[in-house]
Scaffold this motif. Structure first.
Motif, PDB file in Angstrom:
ATOM      1  N   CYS A 118       0.833  -1.200   0.000  1.00  0.00           N
ATOM      2  CA  CYS A 118       0.000   0.000   0.000  1.00  0.00           C
ATOM      3  C   CYS A 118       0.874   1.260   0.000  1.00  0.00           C
ATOM      4  CB  CYS A 118      -0.888  -0.005   1.234  1.00  0.00           C
ATOM      5  SG  CYS A 118      -2.098   1.322   1.278  1.00  0.00           S
ATOM      6  N   ASP A 119       0.383   2.309  -0.655  1.00  0.00           N
ATOM      7  CA  ASP A 119       1.155   3.548  -0.665  1.00  0.00           C
ATOM      8  C   ASP A 119       1.109   4.225   0.715  1.00  0.00           C
ATOM      9  OD1 ASP A 119      -0.822   5.916  -0.547  1.00  0.00           O
ATOM     10  OD2 ASP A 119      -1.682   4.714  -2.150  1.00  0.00           O
ATOM     11  N   PRO A 120       2.119   5.006   1.061  1.00  0.00           N
ATOM     12  CA  PRO A 120       2.221   5.578   2.410  1.00  0.00           C
ATOM     13  C   PRO A 120       1.038   6.446   2.822  1.00  0.00           C
ATOM     14  CG  PRO A 120       4.294   5.795   1.237  1.00  0.00           C
ATOM     15  CD  PRO A 120       3.300   5.337   0.236  1.00  0.00           C
ATOM     16  N   LEU A 121       0.493   7.223   1.896  1.00  0.00           N
ATOM     17  CA  LEU A 121      -0.597   8.128   2.259  1.00  0.00           C
ATOM     18  C   LEU A 121      -1.866   7.357   2.582  1.00  0.00           C
ATOM     19  CD1 LEU A 121       1.487  10.088   1.058  1.00  0.00           C
ATOM     20  CD2 LEU A 121      -0.402  11.368   0.053  1.00  0.00           C
ATOM     21  N   ARG A 122      -2.102   6.275   1.854  1.00  0.00           N
ATOM     22  CA  ARG A 122      -3.275   5.450   2.152  1.00  0.00           C
ATOM     23  C   ARG A 122      -3.100   4.720   3.474  1.00  0.00           C
ATOM     24  NH1 ARG A 122      -8.433   5.730   2.111  1.00  0.00           N
ATOM     25  NH2 ARG A 122      -9.500   3.730   1.903  1.00  0.00           N
ATOM     26  N   ILE A 123      -1.860   4.363   3.797  1.00  0.00           N
ATOM     27  CA  ILE A 123      -1.594   3.765   5.110  1.00  0.00           C
ATOM     28  C   ILE A 123      -1.983   4.748   6.209  1.00  0.00           C
ATOM     29  CG2 ILE A 123       0.228   2.991   6.686  1.00  0.00           C
ATOM     30  CD1 ILE A 123       1.683   1.828   4.274  1.00  0.00           C
ATOM     31  N   THR A 124      -1.603   6.012   6.036  1.00  0.00           N
ATOM     32  CA  THR A 124      -1.994   7.044   7.004  1.00  0.00           C
ATOM     33  C   THR A 124      -3.508   7.120   7.132  1.00  0.00           C
ATOM     34  OG1 THR A 124      -0.024   8.374   6.530  1.00  0.00           O
ATOM     35  CG2 THR A 124      -1.880   9.509   7.547  1.00  0.00           C
ATOM     36  N   ASP A 125      -4.206   7.106   5.988  1.00  0.00           N
ATOM     37  CA  ASP A 125      -5.668   7.174   6.007  1.00  0.00           C
ATOM     38  C   ASP A 125      -6.268   6.065   6.860  1.00  0.00           C
ATOM     39  OD1 ASP A 125      -5.492   9.307   4.296  1.00  0.00           O
ATOM     40  OD2 ASP A 125      -6.153   8.217   2.505  1.00  0.00           O
ATOM     41  N   LEU A 126      -5.771   4.837   6.688  1.00  0.00           N
ATOM     42  CA  LEU A 126      -6.334   3.694   7.403  1.00  0.00           C
ATOM     43  C   LEU A 126      -5.952   3.711   8.881  1.00  0.00           C
ATOM     44  CD1 LEU A 126      -5.838   0.871   4.759  1.00  0.00           C
ATOM     45  CD2 LEU A 126      -7.994   1.900   5.475  1.00  0.00           C
ATOM     46  N   LEU A 127      -4.715   4.114   9.170  1.00  0.00           N
ATOM     47  CA  LEU A 127      -4.276   4.149  10.568  1.00  0.00           C
ATOM     48  C   LEU A 127      -5.019   5.201  11.378  1.00  0.00           C
ATOM     49  CD1 LEU A 127      -0.399   3.733  10.237  1.00  0.00           C
ATOM     50  CD2 LEU A 127      -2.084   1.996  10.844  1.00  0.00           C
ATOM     51  N   LYS A 259      11.303   7.511   0.384  1.00  0.00           N
ATOM     52  CA  LYS A 259      10.620   8.278   1.429  1.00  0.00           C
ATOM     53  C   LYS A 259      10.680   9.775   1.128  1.00  0.00           C
ATOM     54  CE  LYS A 259      11.345   4.979   5.209  1.00  0.00           C
ATOM     55  NZ  LYS A 259      11.940   4.749   6.543  1.00  0.00           N
ATOM     56  N   LEU A 260      11.849  10.248   0.714  1.00  0.00           N
ATOM     57  CA  LEU A 260      12.003  11.665   0.385  1.00  0.00           C
ATOM     58  C   LEU A 260      11.116  12.043  -0.801  1.00  0.00           C
ATOM     59  CD1 LEU A 260      13.431  14.371   0.799  1.00  0.00           C
ATOM     60  CD2 LEU A 260      15.265  13.548  -0.706  1.00  0.00           C
ATOM     61  N   PHE A 261      11.060  11.164  -1.790  1.00  0.00           N
ATOM     62  CA  PHE A 261      10.235  11.413  -2.973  1.00  0.00           C
ATOM     63  C   PHE A 261       8.768  11.555  -2.580  1.00  0.00           C
ATOM     64  CE2 PHE A 261       7.838   9.795  -6.712  1.00  0.00           C
ATOM     65  CZ  PHE A 261       8.171  10.804  -7.604  1.00  0.00           C
ATOM     66  N   TRP A 262       8.283  10.656  -1.717  1.00  0.00           N
ATOM     67  CA  TRP A 262       6.885  10.726  -1.258  1.00  0.00           C
ATOM     68  C   TRP A 262       6.651  11.995  -0.439  1.00  0.00           C
ATOM     69  CZ3 TRP A 262       2.491   8.541  -2.545  1.00  0.00           C
ATOM     70  CH2 TRP A 262       2.500   7.324  -3.225  1.00  0.00           C
ATOM     71  N   LEU A 263       7.624  12.371   0.367  1.00  0.00           N
ATOM     72  CA  LEU A 263       7.472  13.554   1.213  1.00  0.00           C
ATOM     73  C   LEU A 263       7.401  14.823   0.362  1.00  0.00           C
ATOM     74  CD1 LEU A 263       7.281  13.773   4.285  1.00  0.00           C
ATOM     75  CD2 LEU A 263       9.692  14.389   4.322  1.00  0.00           C
ATOM     76  N   ILE A 264       8.165  14.864  -0.728  1.00  0.00           N
ATOM     77  CA  ILE A 264       8.162  16.038  -1.606  1.00  0.00           C
ATOM     78  C   ILE A 264       6.822  16.187  -2.321  1.00  0.00           C
ATOM     79  CG2 ILE A 264       9.158  16.988  -3.730  1.00  0.00           C
ATOM     80  CD1 ILE A 264      11.859  15.848  -2.803  1.00  0.00           C
ATOM     81  N   LYS A 265       6.275  15.086  -2.809  1.00  0.00           N
ATOM     82  CA  LYS A 265       5.025  15.182  -3.568  1.00  0.00           C
ATOM     83  C   LYS A 265       3.778  15.113  -2.691  1.00  0.00           C
ATOM     84  CE  LYS A 265       4.684  10.268  -4.866  1.00  0.00           C
ATOM     85  NZ  LYS A 265       4.605   9.312  -5.998  1.00  0.00           N
ATOM     86  N   GLU A 266       3.954  14.850  -1.386  1.00  0.00           N
ATOM     87  CA  GLU A 266       2.818  14.729  -0.475  1.00  0.00           C
ATOM     88  C   GLU A 266       1.905  15.949  -0.474  1.00  0.00           C
ATOM     89  OE1 GLU A 266       0.700  15.052   3.470  1.00  0.00           O
ATOM     90  OE2 GLU A 266       2.105  16.404   2.456  1.00  0.00           O
ATOM     91  N   PRO A 267       2.426  17.207  -0.384  1.00  0.00           N
ATOM     92  CA  PRO A 267       1.517  18.367  -0.370  1.00  0.00           C
ATOM     93  C   PRO A 267       0.638  18.455  -1.619  1.00  0.00           C
ATOM     94  CG  PRO A 267       3.710  19.001   0.354  1.00  0.00           C
ATOM     95  CD  PRO A 267       3.830  17.611  -0.194  1.00  0.00           C
ATOM     96  N   LEU A 268       1.205  18.130  -2.778  1.00  0.00           N
ATOM     97  CA  LEU A 268       0.432  18.170  -4.020  1.00  0.00           C
ATOM     98  C   LEU A 268      -0.696  17.130  -3.990  1.00  0.00           C
ATOM     99  CD1 LEU A 268      -0.122  18.944  -6.980  1.00  0.00           C
ATOM    100  CD2 LEU A 268       1.652  17.310  -7.640  1.00  0.00           C
ATOM    101  N   LEU A 269      -0.384  15.919  -3.555  1.00  0.00           N
ATOM    102  CA  LEU A 269      -1.378  14.846  -3.537  1.00  0.00           C
ATOM    103  C   LEU A 269      -2.494  15.148  -2.537  1.00  0.00           C
ATOM    104  CD1 LEU A 269       0.992  11.730  -3.707  1.00  0.00           C
ATOM    105  CD2 LEU A 269      -0.174  12.916  -5.585  1.00  0.00           C
ATOM    106  N   ARG A 270      -2.122  15.655  -1.375  1.00  0.00           N
ATOM    107  CA  ARG A 270      -3.141  15.978  -0.367  1.00  0.00           C
ATOM    108  C   ARG A 270      -3.973  17.189  -0.795  1.00  0.00           C
ATOM    109  NH1 ARG A 270      -4.464  11.635   2.563  1.00  0.00           N
ATOM    110  NH2 ARG A 270      -2.748  10.835   3.838  1.00  0.00           N
ATOM    111  N   TYR A 271      -3.360  18.123  -1.469  1.00  0.00           N
ATOM    112  CA  TYR A 271      -4.102  19.287  -1.972  1.00  0.00           C
ATOM    113  C   TYR A 271      -5.108  18.847  -3.025  1.00  0.00           C
ATOM    114  CZ  TYR A 271      -4.982  24.055  -3.646  1.00  0.00           C
ATOM    115  OH  TYR A 271      -5.573  25.236  -3.988  1.00  0.00           O
ATOM    116  N   LEU A 272      -4.699  17.927  -3.873  1.00  0.00           N
ATOM    117  CA  LEU A 272      -5.601  17.384  -4.884  1.00  0.00           C
ATOM    118  C   LEU A 272      -6.752  16.629  -4.219  1.00  0.00           C
ATOM    119  CD1 LEU A 272      -6.099  16.997  -7.918  1.00  0.00           C
ATOM    120  CD2 LEU A 272      -4.672  14.933  -7.796  1.00  0.00           C
ATOM    121  N   GLN A 273      -6.435  15.907  -3.165  1.00  0.00           N
ATOM    122  CA  GLN A 273      -7.477  15.209  -2.402  1.00  0.00           C
ATOM    123  C   GLN A 273      -8.492  16.198  -1.843  1.00  0.00           C
ATOM    124  OE1 GLN A 273      -5.979  13.127   1.043  1.00  0.00           O
ATOM    125  NE2 GLN A 273      -8.009  12.979   1.991  1.00  0.00           N
TER     126      GLN A 273
END
Length: 298
Positions: A118-127, A259-273
């Protein structure tokens, strides 16, 4: 003794079934199981039949998560119906804990935990899910302070309740719409954390999935009169970033670069969400042609 039937909802789940069927068959006999398969193109049907499970073929164009579960009424008169998605892997004790809790309620549903890919952001969602994060049972009824919730990935429903209140035939959110109806009629649902299944979709690896999924969630929330204010919008991105960063820190299956790659693109993905969810909340202002293109398909 309470009678039950387990219904598996399958399509192209051969790899998962090789892992899940031993656990399923250690919990109940094959003659208590019926599988609905919607034109699988892999070995799903053969695997099910070799295990002694009856398979009902559903044309792909006729499949619907609510519609297919309603179809179960034709095939069993058991007191309790248990539904399990073919892409979910149950943990030991999943079945017994679910059945035992369902006896005293109209319906019960299991806890879901992310799979290893599972992708890290979805893991956060479930946790941090309103229910799945809880280790204790939660009763959902007209007096409940918790948000009305139900999930059919792994659940148990009394046959008499399903016979009286069918699932709506909608593309998304049939379980939540159904739960609201049950609670409005004085029914009770229970979340059972001891009944656990591994199940997750990696939403955040694909922009289209992010937009469609959260648009539908916003649209569904709007039907319950839910709204978000400016304070929520301002708090969402910073709080999500912190939680996602914590998730990434503890993941052992990702390299430091990943991990760094996911952290860099995280704001864009969450903003899109967030934007997609807000659009869903305001779906009545969006043209039907565009809404059709935003329809989520599971």
């Amino acid at each position: 003794m309470v009678t039950y039937t387990l219904f598996l909802i399958c399509r192209n789940n051969s790899l998962i079934l090789k892992r899940s069927l031993p656990i399923i068959l250690s919990s109940t006999r094959a003659d208590h199981i019926i599988a609905f398969d919607s034109e699988s193109e892999d070995e799903t049907v053969n695997i099910l039949k070799q295990s002694g499970i009856r398979v009902i073929n559903i044309p792909k164009e006729q499949f619907g998560h609510g519609r297919t579960r309603n179809l179960s009424l034709r095939y069993s008169y058991s007191e309790i119906f248990v539904f399990l998605n073919g892409d979910a892997i149950p943990a030991d004790g999943w079945f017994t804990n679910l059945i035992n809790s369902a006896r005293d309620y109209d319906a019960a549903f299991s806890r879901q935990i992310p799979d290893e890919n599972c992708d890290p952001l979805r893991i956060t969602d479930l946790l941090h899910h309103p229910y799945f994060k809880s280790d204790t049972e939660i009763i959902i009824d007209s007096k409940s302070r918790e948000r009305i919730m139900f999930d059919t990935v792994s659940c148990a429903i009394k046959r008499e309740v399903l016979n009286r209140y069918n699932f709506p035939d909608v593309p998304f959110g049939e379980d939540l719409i159904w739960a609201r109806q049950i609670v409005s009629k004085g029914g009770r649902i229970i979340y059972v954390p001891e009944s656990m299944v591994v199940h997750s979709h990696s939403l955040y690896r694909d922009f289209s999935s992010i937009v469609k999924r959260h648009f539908e969630e916003g649209r569904l929330s709007s039907t319950a009169g839910e709204k978000i204010d400016i304070d929520y919008i301002l708090r969402f991105l910073p709080s999500a970033f912190v939680l996602d960063a914590i998730t990434l820190y503890f993941l052992n299956n990702l390299s430091d670069f990943e991990k760094l790659f996911w952290l860099i693109k995280e704001p864009l993905l969450r903003y899109l969400q967030l934007l997609s969810f807000i659009a869903g909340l305001n779906h009545d202002r969006i043209h039907d042609i565009l809404k059709k293109r935003l329809q989520w398909e599971r």
